[in-house]
Design a protein around this motif. Structure first.
Motif, short mmCIF file in Angstrom:
data_model
loop_
_atom_site.label_atom_id
_atom_site.label_comp_id
_atom_site.label_asym_id
_atom_site.label_seq_id
_atom_site.Cartn_x
_atom_site.Cartn_y
_atom_site.Cartn_z
N PRO A 91 0.83 -1.20 0.00
CA PRO A 91 0.00 0.00 0.00
C PRO A 91 0.86 1.25 0.00
O PRO A 91 1.96 1.27 0.53
N ALA A 92 0.32 2.29 -0.61
CA ALA A 92 1.05 3.56 -0.66
C ALA A 92 1.17 4.11 0.75
O ALA A 92 0.23 4.03 1.55
N LYS A 93 2.32 4.66 1.07
CA LYS A 93 2.52 5.27 2.38
C LYS A 93 1.88 6.64 2.38
O LYS A 93 2.03 7.40 1.43
N PRO A 94 1.15 6.96 3.45
CA PRO A 94 0.57 8.31 3.51
C PRO A 94 1.67 9.35 3.62
O PRO A 94 2.73 9.09 4.17
N ALA A 95 1.41 10.51 3.07
CA ALA A 95 2.38 11.60 3.15
C ALA A 95 2.53 12.03 4.60
O ALA A 95 1.57 11.97 5.37
N PRO A 96 3.73 12.45 5.01
CA PRO A 96 3.90 12.94 6.38
C PRO A 96 2.95 14.09 6.66
O PRO A 96 2.61 14.86 5.76
N VAL B 291 -11.00 19.83 -13.99
CA VAL B 291 -9.63 19.92 -14.51
C VAL B 291 -8.62 19.44 -13.45
O VAL B 291 -7.69 18.70 -13.76
N SER B 292 -8.82 19.84 -12.22
CA SER B 292 -7.89 19.43 -11.15
C SER B 292 -7.99 17.93 -10.89
O SER B 292 -6.97 17.26 -10.67
N ALA B 293 -9.19 17.39 -10.93
CA ALA B 293 -9.36 15.94 -10.72
C ALA B 293 -8.68 15.16 -11.85
O ALA B 293 -8.01 14.15 -11.60
N LEU B 294 -8.84 15.63 -13.09
CA LEU B 294 -8.18 14.97 -14.21
C LEU B 294 -6.66 15.01 -14.06
O LEU B 294 -5.96 14.03 -14.31
N GLY B 295 -6.14 16.16 -13.66
CA GLY B 295 -4.70 16.30 -13.46
C GLY B 295 -4.18 15.37 -12.39
O GLY B 295 -3.15 14.71 -12.56
N ARG C 273 -1.40 10.37 -10.65
CA ARG C 273 -1.40 9.15 -9.85
C ARG C 273 -1.34 7.90 -10.71
O ARG C 273 -0.71 6.91 -10.35
N MET C 274 -2.01 7.93 -11.85
CA MET C 274 -1.95 6.79 -12.76
C MET C 274 -0.54 6.63 -13.31
O MET C 274 -0.04 5.50 -13.43
N ASN C 275 0.12 7.73 -13.65
CA ASN C 275 1.50 7.64 -14.14
C ASN C 275 2.43 7.05 -13.08
O ASN C 275 3.32 6.27 -13.40
N VAL C 276 2.23 7.42 -11.82
CA VAL C 276 3.03 6.84 -10.74
C VAL C 276 2.77 5.34 -10.65
O VAL C 276 3.70 4.54 -10.54
N ALA C 277 1.50 4.94 -10.71
CA ALA C 277 1.14 3.52 -10.64
C ALA C 277 1.76 2.74 -11.80
O ALA C 277 2.35 1.67 -11.59
N TYR C 278 1.66 3.27 -13.00
CA TYR C 278 2.25 2.59 -14.16
C TYR C 278 3.77 2.52 -14.02
O TYR C 278 4.39 1.52 -14.36
N GLY C 279 4.37 3.60 -13.51
CA GLY C 279 5.82 3.61 -13.31
C GLY C 279 6.26 2.52 -12.34
O GLY C 279 7.29 1.87 -12.55
N LEU D 211 -9.48 0.15 -11.25
CA LEU D 211 -9.77 1.59 -11.21
C LEU D 211 -11.21 1.90 -11.59
O LEU D 211 -11.86 2.73 -10.98
N LEU D 212 -11.71 1.20 -12.59
CA LEU D 212 -13.04 1.48 -13.13
C LEU D 212 -14.13 0.55 -12.60
O LEU D 212 -15.26 0.56 -13.10
#
Length: 188
Positions: free
Chosen positions: A5-10, A40-44, A49-55, A150-151
């Motif tokens: 699981p992703a670690k929550p930000a400090p 627009v902000s939600a899409l960004g 986050r998807m790019n991080v997951a794919y990475g 995701l969907l």
């Protein structure tokens, strides 16, 4: 995607919620349409986050996002999965120098080969290897599972409507910014 699981930000470093962000924007820019900004902000954020997951997924396979882009481009080109470095650079929005650097690295890893065109000895051809195709297929399996998860809360009809709406937005951006598919700077 990784099972970890992703670690929550400090505390104190977390990104504000969309509502908090929009409220701050409205404080400073009163003409802001909060409905537009939310979309627009939600899409960004979703894209980031998807790019991080794919990475993370491709890193688990021992390749980078940059290498994944090349593998995808070669597969999309169709069998025999071959393109010249200039065409690859153009499709990826990279400079020829950045593309050469990326191809050098990938050839060293056995993901692609780079050979002279038999019909035109000046021309170089980059071709997907069996190792590269295997990595592409593994990444596609991982991405497919991630995307399905995701969907999962959307019905087939909702997925169709969302897909059509996003395509309309994409077409508008492509029409207004036809050169926006490339990069302003190299990533390598």
């Amino acid at each position: 995607m990784s099972d970890t699981p992703a670690k929550p930000a400090p505390q104190g470093l977390q990104e504000p919620s969309l509502d908090e962000q929009i409220a701050a924007y409205q404080r400073e820019f009163r003409d802001l349409d909060p409905q537009v900004e939310k979309i627009v902000s939600a899409l960004g954020r979703l894209n980031r986050r998807m790019n991080v997951a794919y990475g993370r997924q491709v890193a688990d396979l021992g390749i980078s996002n940059a290498e994944w882009e090349v593998l995808k481009t070669l597969v999309i080109s169709g069998a025999p999965y071959r393109l010249g470095p200039g065409e690859l650079a153009k499709r990826l929005g990279l400079t020829p120098a950045a593309m050469t650097h990326r191809i050098d690295r990938m050839a060293g890893e056995g993901l692609v080969t780079r050979d002279r065109d038999e019909n035109n000895r000046v021309r170089v051809i980059v071709e997907l290897t069996d190792v590269g195709r295997t990595k592409w297929l593994a990444a596609m399996r991982m991405a497919s599972d991630f995307e399905e998860e995701l969907l999962q809360d959307l019905s087939g009809d909702e997925r169709g409507v969302l897909g059509e709406m996003l395509i309309r937005l994409l077409r508008r951006v492509e029409h207004a910014q036809p050169d926006a598919g490339g990069r302003l700077t190299d990533l390598d």
